[in-house]
Design a protein around this motif. Structure first.
Motif, PDB file in Angstrom:
ATOM      1  N   ARG A  27     -10.066  -1.584  -5.255  1.00  0.00           N
ATOM      2  CA  ARG A  27      -9.111  -2.256  -6.134  1.00  0.00           C
ATOM      3  C   ARG A  27      -7.832  -2.619  -5.386  1.00  0.00           C
ATOM      4  O   ARG A  27      -7.389  -3.752  -5.422  1.00  0.00           O
ATOM      5  CB  ARG A  27      -8.775  -1.385  -7.348  1.00  0.00           C
ATOM      6  N   HIS A  28      -7.222  -1.655  -4.714  1.00  0.00           N
ATOM      7  CA  HIS A  28      -5.933  -1.950  -4.071  1.00  0.00           C
ATOM      8  C   HIS A  28      -6.092  -2.517  -2.661  1.00  0.00           C
ATOM      9  O   HIS A  28      -5.152  -3.121  -2.130  1.00  0.00           O
ATOM     10  CB  HIS A  28      -5.027  -0.711  -4.049  1.00  0.00           C
ATOM     11  N   ARG A  29      -7.261  -2.298  -2.032  1.00  0.00           N
ATOM     12  CA  ARG A  29      -7.604  -2.868  -0.726  1.00  0.00           C
ATOM     13  C   ARG A  29      -6.541  -2.557   0.347  1.00  0.00           C
ATOM     14  O   ARG A  29      -6.316  -3.326   1.272  1.00  0.00           O
ATOM     15  CB  ARG A  29      -7.846  -4.377  -0.841  1.00  0.00           C
ATOM     16  N   PHE A  30      -5.892  -1.438   0.193  1.00  0.00           N
ATOM     17  CA  PHE A  30      -4.879  -0.975   1.149  1.00  0.00           C
ATOM     18  C   PHE A  30      -3.737  -1.978   1.330  1.00  0.00           C
ATOM     19  O   PHE A  30      -3.120  -2.052   2.393  1.00  0.00           O
ATOM     20  CB  PHE A  30      -5.519  -0.638   2.503  1.00  0.00           C
ATOM     21  N   GLY A  69      -2.568   3.445  -2.596  1.00  0.00           N
ATOM     22  CA  GLY A  69      -2.195   4.824  -2.823  1.00  0.00           C
ATOM     23  C   GLY A  69      -3.365   5.620  -3.346  1.00  0.00           C
ATOM     24  O   GLY A  69      -4.481   5.106  -3.458  1.00  0.00           O
ATOM     25  N   PRO A  70      -3.155   6.884  -3.664  1.00  0.00           N
ATOM     26  CA  PRO A  70      -4.241   7.742  -4.138  1.00  0.00           C
ATOM     27  C   PRO A  70      -4.983   7.152  -5.338  1.00  0.00           C
ATOM     28  O   PRO A  70      -4.394   6.449  -6.165  1.00  0.00           O
ATOM     29  CB  PRO A  70      -3.514   9.032  -4.517  1.00  0.00           C
ATOM     30  N   TYR A  71      -6.267   7.429  -5.397  1.00  0.00           N
ATOM     31  CA  TYR A  71      -7.128   6.954  -6.479  1.00  0.00           C
ATOM     32  C   TYR A  71      -7.107   5.422  -6.524  1.00  0.00           C
ATOM     33  O   TYR A  71      -7.441   4.776  -5.545  1.00  0.00           O
ATOM     34  CB  TYR A  71      -6.720   7.588  -7.809  1.00  0.00           C
ATOM     35  N   TYR A  72      -6.676   4.830  -7.647  1.00  0.00           N
ATOM     36  CA  TYR A  72      -6.676   3.380  -7.773  1.00  0.00           C
ATOM     37  C   TYR A  72      -5.343   2.745  -7.356  1.00  0.00           C
ATOM     38  O   TYR A  72      -5.118   1.571  -7.628  1.00  0.00           O
ATOM     39  CB  TYR A  72      -7.021   2.984  -9.208  1.00  0.00           C
ATOM     40  N   GLY A  73      -4.489   3.500  -6.706  1.00  0.00           N
ATOM     41  CA  GLY A  73      -3.230   2.949  -6.204  1.00  0.00           C
ATOM     42  C   GLY A  73      -2.046   3.257  -7.091  1.00  0.00           C
ATOM     43  O   GLY A  73      -2.159   3.936  -8.116  1.00  0.00           O
ATOM     44  N   LEU A  74      -0.891   2.760  -6.659  1.00  0.00           N
ATOM     45  CA  LEU A  74       0.377   3.016  -7.342  1.00  0.00           C
ATOM     46  C   LEU A  74       0.763   1.830  -8.224  1.00  0.00           C
ATOM     47  O   LEU A  74       0.720   0.681  -7.788  1.00  0.00           O
ATOM     48  CB  LEU A  74       1.491   3.236  -6.313  1.00  0.00           C
ATOM     49  N   VAL A 152       7.069  10.061 -14.916  1.00  0.00           N
ATOM     50  CA  VAL A 152       6.596   8.687 -15.058  1.00  0.00           C
ATOM     51  C   VAL A 152       5.190   8.581 -14.495  1.00  0.00           C
ATOM     52  O   VAL A 152       4.872   9.160 -13.452  1.00  0.00           O
ATOM     53  CB  VAL A 152       7.551   7.692 -14.353  1.00  0.00           C
ATOM     54  N   GLN A 153       4.338   7.878 -15.196  1.00  0.00           N
ATOM     55  CA  GLN A 153       2.967   7.657 -14.743  1.00  0.00           C
ATOM     56  C   GLN A 153       2.994   6.653 -13.599  1.00  0.00           C
ATOM     57  O   GLN A 153       3.348   5.502 -13.773  1.00  0.00           O
ATOM     58  CB  GLN A 153       2.125   7.124 -15.905  1.00  0.00           C
ATOM     59  N   ILE A 154       2.625   7.099 -12.406  1.00  0.00           N
ATOM     60  CA  ILE A 154       2.721   6.222 -11.230  1.00  0.00           C
ATOM     61  C   ILE A 154       1.374   5.733 -10.728  1.00  0.00           C
ATOM     62  O   ILE A 154       1.335   4.852  -9.868  1.00  0.00           O
ATOM     63  CB  ILE A 154       3.474   6.905 -10.067  1.00  0.00           C
ATOM     64  N   GLY A 155       0.278   6.273 -11.260  1.00  0.00           N
ATOM     65  CA  GLY A 155      -1.022   5.821 -10.790  1.00  0.00           C
ATOM     66  C   GLY A 155      -2.154   6.225 -11.705  1.00  0.00           C
ATOM     67  O   GLY A 155      -2.060   7.214 -12.434  1.00  0.00           O
ATOM     68  N   GLU A 156      -3.215   5.444 -11.656  1.00  0.00           N
ATOM     69  CA  GLU A 156      -4.404   5.702 -12.456  1.00  0.00           C
ATOM     70  C   GLU A 156      -5.474   6.365 -11.600  1.00  0.00           C
ATOM     71  O   GLU A 156      -5.747   5.931 -10.480  1.00  0.00           O
ATOM     72  CB  GLU A 156      -4.952   4.384 -13.014  1.00  0.00           C
TER      73      GLU A 156
END
Length: 212
Positions: A27-30, A69-74, A152-156
């Motif tokens: 999803r985030h592709r770095f 970022g971790p998991y699906y990104g920030l 705050v929710q920063i990532g999924e």
């Protein structure tokens, strides 16, 4: 604690050919959003009514406003017609200035709530039970918002789970995850954003290219 992020953007760029080998990277592709300027950060903090934790604030300024970022990104911190916030959140921030609850207090509130659950055997028929259960169940949303206040929710993470950055109270700066989707509460992932993020990046380098 040092908050220097030198080299992180280059390390992420080097991982782009391996997108998809690390969970969520398809999803985030770095890739990253552009960093924020000092004036943008100051404006965001003013509107949000908080001072962002140092590790996260310098990441926004030196690395990027969101993305890889971790998991699906920030989720990115960005300006919009509605003001500064984190577009993409499925669980928007509550009272960011409120003190983030301790684990003991969160468990106490959850136990009190659970103890008040209407039991079917205490009612003369299913309709009477449902009439009592609905308002009790609706209280959970209010309680859940209290449990995430000051963060705050920063990532999924996927499957209804997410990562939270604490911005107020004694735990300020630490990163937590929630288990609300599995009827759980919250647990600490890392003592600070930098530890959490760089730990993920090191693991991503190993998982994507087998480098040790």
């Amino acid at each position: 604690m040092t908050t220097n992020w030198t080299g992180v953007r280059a390390r992420l760029a080097a991982l782009r050919p391996y997108s998809g080998r690390v969970f969520g990277s398809g999803r985030h592709r770095f890739t990253l959003a552009d960093p924020l300027t000092e004036s943008q950060l100051a404006e965001a903090e003013h509107q949000l009514g908080i001072t962002l934790p140092a590790g996260y604030r310098t990441f926004l300024a030196e690395v990027g406003a969101g993305g890889a970022g971790p998991y699906y990104g920030l989720f990115p911190l960005a300006d919009s017609p509605d003001g500064w916030g984190w577009p993409g959140q499925y669980d928007g921030p509550g009272d960011l200035a409120a003190e983030f609850l301790s684990e003991a207090e969160r468990a106490r509130l959850d136990a009190e709530f659970t103890a008040r659950e209407p039991r079917e055997e205490d009612f003369p028929d299913p309709d009477a039970h449902l009439a009592a259960f609905r308002p009790w169940n609706e209280e959970w949303e209010v309680l859940r918002r209290r449990m995430t206040a000051g963060s705050v929710q920063i990532g999924e993470q996927g499957c209804g789970y997410s990562s939270w950055l604490v911005v107020s109270g004694p735990h300020r700066g630490s990163v937590w995850d929630d288990s609300f989707a599995a009827d759980g509460l919250m647990s600490q992932l890392a003592p600070d954003f930098r530890t959490w993020y760089l730990g993920w990046l090191a693991r991503a380098e190993v998982d994507s290219r087998g480098r040790r």
